[in-house]
Design a protein around this motif. Structure first.
Motif: not given
Length: 205
Positions: A169-177
């Motif tokens: 979830d954190v990777i999804k929220s912090l990395v460009k889509e």
């Protein structure tokens, strides 16, 4: 909430994603209900200088910087940089290091500085637990050499008591889509990594 305390030192050079990695680790720990403090040092990071980040995780953390000799996990995105900071480790600490080689300009332009002949071997002589990962090779297989940081985060995630869903979830929220899918692949490759020619240690989640 875990009573455990974790001091994590992340080292690399500019452009390797040290700061993003420290943000991901910190956010995961905070989402797990733990107190987190971190600090960063940028040494001409845009020109390939050293970049370090301290991440401290616990029930209550009072200082953002780790004392020398108190590092539980040293993450090295570049092997010579990891060797340079191995003296910060606890005797029981673990090094997670990529085989990545980035020779700084000062070495190529000077006769006074020499890149270590075998930095991984030197690390293993100086630290009790060293997990060396051909993260640069794996990143190349995934099509982006900048994924070394996410691969090593996947390896580290095996050693910390946080659920996999928190990391995802954190990777999804912090990395460009547009880079999320390949970063999740890189994280999964790190999670699957088997070191020492044997089985990985048991996951804590």
């Amino acid at each position: 909430m875990s009573e455990q305390f974790y001091n994590i030192l992340i080292v690399g050079v500019g452009g390797q994603g040290v700061l993003l990695a420290s943000e991901i680790i910190s956010q995961v720990a905070m989402n797990a209900g733990m107190d987190v403090k971190k600090s960063e040092i940028h040494g001409m990071s845009q020109r390939g200088g050293v970049v370090t980040s301290h991440v401290r995780i616990g029930k209550k953390v009072y200082s953002p910087t780790i004392q020398q000799g108190e590092v539980d996990f040293l993450m090295g995105f570049e092997k010579a940089e990891a060797l340079r900071f191995v003296g910060w480790m606890k005797k029981t600490g673990t090094v997670v290091v990529s085989h990545t080689t980035l020779v700084p300009a000062i070495v190529t332009s000077s006769k006074e500085f020499h890149y270590p002949e075998d930095a991984i071997a030197d690390l293993k002589n100086k630290a009790h637990n060293v997990i060396d990962v051909e993260a640069d090779k794996i990143a190349g297989e995934l099509g982006n050499p900048r994924l070394v940081n996410t691969i090593l985060i996947g390896v580290l995630a095996n050693l910390l008591p946080f659920e996999e869903k928190l990391w995802v979830d954190v990777i999804k929220s912090l990395v460009k889509e547009k880079f999320v899918a390949v970063n999740l692949q890189a994280f999964a490759r790190g999670r699957e990594f088997i070191w020492g020619g044997g089985s990985p240690p048991p996951r804590r989640n």
